[in-house]
Design a protein around this motif. Structure first.
Motif, PDB file in Angstrom:
ATOM      1  N   GLY A  95       1.201  -1.029   0.113  1.00  0.00           N
ATOM      2  CA  GLY A  95       0.102   0.179   0.222  1.00  0.00           C
ATOM      3  C   GLY A  95       0.854   1.116   0.255  1.00  0.00           C
ATOM      4  O   GLY A  95       0.322   2.229  -0.034  1.00  0.00           O
ATOM      5  N   ILE A  96       2.286   1.127  -0.128  1.00  0.00           N
ATOM      6  CA  ILE A  96       2.331   2.596   0.052  1.00  0.00           C
ATOM      7  C   ILE A  96       3.221   3.254  -1.202  1.00  0.00           C
ATOM      8  O   ILE A  96       2.853   4.266  -1.184  1.00  0.00           O
ATOM      9  CB  ILE A  96       3.954   2.063   0.387  1.00  0.00           C
ATOM     10  N   GLY A  97       2.873   2.275  -2.849  1.00  0.00           N
ATOM     11  CA  GLY A  97       2.763   2.815  -3.379  1.00  0.00           C
ATOM     12  C   GLY A  97       1.228   3.918  -3.703  1.00  0.00           C
ATOM     13  O   GLY A  97       1.865   4.521  -4.279  1.00  0.00           O
ATOM     14  N   THR A  98       0.051   3.208  -3.179  1.00  0.00           N
ATOM     15  CA  THR A  98      -1.333   3.645  -3.886  1.00  0.00           C
ATOM     16  C   THR A  98      -0.737   5.131  -2.697  1.00  0.00           C
ATOM     17  O   THR A  98      -0.829   6.011  -3.019  1.00  0.00           O
ATOM     18  CB  THR A  98      -1.987   3.201  -2.799  1.00  0.00           C
ATOM     19  N   GLN A  99      -0.059   5.299  -1.176  1.00  0.00           N
ATOM     20  CA  GLN A  99       0.234   6.065  -0.016  1.00  0.00           C
ATOM     21  C   GLN A  99       1.296   7.329  -1.044  1.00  0.00           C
ATOM     22  O   GLN A  99       0.417   8.805  -1.134  1.00  0.00           O
ATOM     23  CB  GLN A  99       0.696   5.618   0.713  1.00  0.00           C
ATOM     24  N   THR A 100       1.783   6.729  -1.415  1.00  0.00           N
ATOM     25  CA  THR A 100       2.517   7.394  -2.043  1.00  0.00           C
ATOM     26  C   THR A 100       2.242   8.766  -3.772  1.00  0.00           C
ATOM     27  O   THR A 100       1.948   9.851  -3.603  1.00  0.00           O
ATOM     28  CB  THR A 100       4.179   7.025  -2.856  1.00  0.00           C
ATOM     29  N   LEU A 101       1.671   7.847  -4.245  1.00  0.00           N
ATOM     30  CA  LEU A 101       0.631   8.692  -5.122  1.00  0.00           C
ATOM     31  C   LEU A 101      -0.503  10.122  -4.412  1.00  0.00           C
ATOM     32  O   LEU A 101      -0.370  10.543  -5.275  1.00  0.00           O
ATOM     33  CB  LEU A 101       0.078   7.707  -6.478  1.00  0.00           C
ATOM     34  N   ARG A 102      -1.354   9.246  -3.980  1.00  0.00           N
ATOM     35  CA  ARG A 102      -1.764   9.992  -2.797  1.00  0.00           C
ATOM     36  C   ARG A 102      -1.184  11.279  -2.289  1.00  0.00           C
ATOM     37  O   ARG A 102      -1.711  12.834  -2.267  1.00  0.00           O
ATOM     38  CB  ARG A 102      -2.951   9.765  -2.123  1.00  0.00           C
ATOM     39  N   PHE A 103       0.107  11.267  -1.803  1.00  0.00           N
ATOM     40  CA  PHE A 103       0.794  12.648  -2.001  1.00  0.00           C
ATOM     41  C   PHE A 103       1.296  12.952  -2.779  1.00  0.00           C
ATOM     42  O   PHE A 103       1.172  14.437  -2.606  1.00  0.00           O
ATOM     43  CB  PHE A 103       2.174  11.074  -0.993  1.00  0.00           C
ATOM     44  N   GLN A 114      -3.084  21.045 -12.135  1.00  0.00           N
ATOM     45  CA  GLN A 114      -4.141  20.463 -13.138  1.00  0.00           C
ATOM     46  C   GLN A 114      -4.508  19.388 -13.397  1.00  0.00           C
ATOM     47  O   GLN A 114      -5.632  18.627 -13.715  1.00  0.00           O
ATOM     48  CB  GLN A 114      -4.626  21.412 -14.155  1.00  0.00           C
ATOM     49  N   ALA A 115      -3.475  18.365 -13.583  1.00  0.00           N
ATOM     50  CA  ALA A 115      -3.744  17.059 -14.387  1.00  0.00           C
ATOM     51  C   ALA A 115      -1.846  16.855 -13.940  1.00  0.00           C
ATOM     52  O   ALA A 115      -0.831  17.480 -14.238  1.00  0.00           O
ATOM     53  CB  ALA A 115      -3.479  16.864 -16.217  1.00  0.00           C
ATOM     54  N   LEU A 116      -2.250  15.248 -13.655  1.00  0.00           N
ATOM     55  CA  LEU A 116      -0.263  14.294 -13.155  1.00  0.00           C
ATOM     56  C   LEU A 116      -1.013  13.677 -13.638  1.00  0.00           C
ATOM     57  O   LEU A 116      -1.600  12.735 -14.588  1.00  0.00           O
ATOM     58  CB  LEU A 116      -0.841  14.215 -12.047  1.00  0.00           C
ATOM     59  N   HIS A 117       0.249  13.303 -15.005  1.00  0.00           N
ATOM     60  CA  HIS A 117       0.466  12.229 -16.173  1.00  0.00           C
ATOM     61  C   HIS A 117       2.272  11.028 -14.879  1.00  0.00           C
ATOM     62  O   HIS A 117       3.025  11.491 -14.342  1.00  0.00           O
ATOM     63  CB  HIS A 117       1.311  12.754 -16.633  1.00  0.00           C
ATOM     64  N   LEU A 118       2.043  10.377 -16.065  1.00  0.00           N
ATOM     65  CA  LEU A 118       2.906   9.605 -15.642  1.00  0.00           C
ATOM     66  C   LEU A 118       3.140   8.200 -16.434  1.00  0.00           C
ATOM     67  O   LEU A 118       2.158   8.061 -17.121  1.00  0.00           O
ATOM     68  CB  LEU A 118       2.815   8.569 -13.848  1.00  0.00           C
ATOM     69  N   GLU A 119       4.211   7.382 -16.784  1.00  0.00           N
ATOM     70  CA  GLU A 119       4.408   6.260 -18.732  1.00  0.00           C
ATOM     71  C   GLU A 119       4.289   5.108 -16.768  1.00  0.00           C
ATOM     72  O   GLU A 119       4.619   4.906 -16.104  1.00  0.00           O
ATOM     73  CB  GLU A 119       4.533   6.902 -19.313  1.00  0.00           C
ATOM     74  N   HIS A 132      -3.932   2.165 -11.972  1.00  0.00           N
ATOM     75  CA  HIS A 132      -5.674   2.292 -12.743  1.00  0.00           C
ATOM     76  C   HIS A 132      -6.717   2.166 -11.359  1.00  0.00           C
ATOM     77  O   HIS A 132      -7.580   3.042 -11.498  1.00  0.00           O
ATOM     78  CB  HIS A 132      -5.580   1.172 -13.700  1.00  0.00           C
ATOM     79  N   ARG A 133      -5.729   1.900 -10.746  1.00  0.00           N
ATOM     80  CA  ARG A 133      -6.949   1.615  -9.017  1.00  0.00           C
ATOM     81  C   ARG A 133      -6.799   3.068  -8.583  1.00  0.00           C
ATOM     82  O   ARG A 133      -7.851   3.486  -8.101  1.00  0.00           O
ATOM     83  CB  ARG A 133      -6.183   0.412  -8.397  1.00  0.00           C
ATOM     84  N   VAL A 134      -5.862   4.247  -8.312  1.00  0.00           N
ATOM     85  CA  VAL A 134      -5.656   5.424  -7.821  1.00  0.00           C
ATOM     86  C   VAL A 134      -5.936   6.247  -8.941  1.00  0.00           C
ATOM     87  O   VAL A 134      -6.285   7.710  -8.691  1.00  0.00           O
ATOM     88  CB  VAL A 134      -4.921   5.633  -7.646  1.00  0.00           C
ATOM     89  N   GLY A 135      -7.184   6.201 -10.103  1.00  0.00           N
ATOM     90  CA  GLY A 135      -7.140   6.749 -11.349  1.00  0.00           C
ATOM     91  C   GLY A 135      -7.141   7.382 -12.267  1.00  0.00           C
ATOM     92  O   GLY A 135      -7.932   7.672 -12.947  1.00  0.00           O
ATOM     93  N   TYR A 136      -5.886   6.464 -12.946  1.00  0.00           N
ATOM     94  CA  TYR A 136      -5.315   6.960 -13.996  1.00  0.00           C
ATOM     95  C   TYR A 136      -6.064   6.679 -14.627  1.00  0.00           C
ATOM     96  O   TYR A 136      -6.337   5.030 -14.965  1.00  0.00           O
ATOM     97  CB  TYR A 136      -3.449   6.601 -13.611  1.00  0.00           C
ATOM     98  N   GLN A 137      -6.234   6.541 -15.676  1.00  0.00           N
ATOM     99  CA  GLN A 137      -6.618   6.412 -17.443  1.00  0.00           C
ATOM    100  C   GLN A 137      -5.304   6.210 -18.495  1.00  0.00           C
ATOM    101  O   GLN A 137      -5.124   7.075 -18.551  1.00  0.00           O
ATOM    102  CB  GLN A 137      -7.680   6.718 -17.229  1.00  0.00           C
TER     103      GLN A 137
END
Length: 152
Positions: A95-103, A114-119, A132-137
């Protein structure tokens, strides 16, 4: 699980460089220590480019995340890119990855992003599921790159 985040400074260069080397080895990315050191010095010395955050569990550094800043007409203002995100293997799946992305999202909100991107690599389904689970599409477009400096 007590996770903390510390904004990296130039005084953390050796530690950040060590983590970046681990990440590049794990992902089979090229790594030239002197070149990466020079780029990190530039990046850590100028917040205009973005921010690097060290991820700590208790008194041990377990990873890092680098956010780079840009500007986009499409997204109506400042945008950011998760340039690199690395957790040491023994700390994944907790769950550290999820927590870090929320941070990272909180940091972006505070910066007016306004927008956060990743690859993510096509061959990394675990990371794809996390994102995907934390909302990236997936976007209707795909990232293309042209290297302007052969050393990059």
């Amino acid at each position: 699980m007590n996770i903390n985040y510390q904004k990296a400074a130039i005084s953390d260069l050796t530690l950040v460089l060590e983590l970046v080397e681990e990440f590049h080895e794990t992902e089979n990315l090229g790594f030239d220590k002197n070149n990466v050191r020079d780029v990190l010095i530039q990046f850590l010395s100028n917040e205009f480019f973005g921010q690097t955050w060290l991820i700590w569990q208790e008194d041990e550094v377990i990873g890092y995340i680098i956010l780079t800043l840009g500007y986009s007409l499409e997204y109506r203002g400042r945008d950011a890119f998760v340039d690199e995100f690395y957790l040491r293997p023994q700390h994944r799946g907790q769950g550290i990855g999820t927590q870090t992305l929320r941070f990272a999202e909180e940091i972006c909100h505070s910066l007016g992003v306004q927008a956060l991107h990743l690859e993510v690599d096509f061959e990394n389904p675990k990371a794809q599921r996390l994102y995907h689970r934390v909302g990236y599409q997936k976007h209707e477009r795909f990232l293309m790159t042209k290297l302007l400096n052969r050393e990059a």
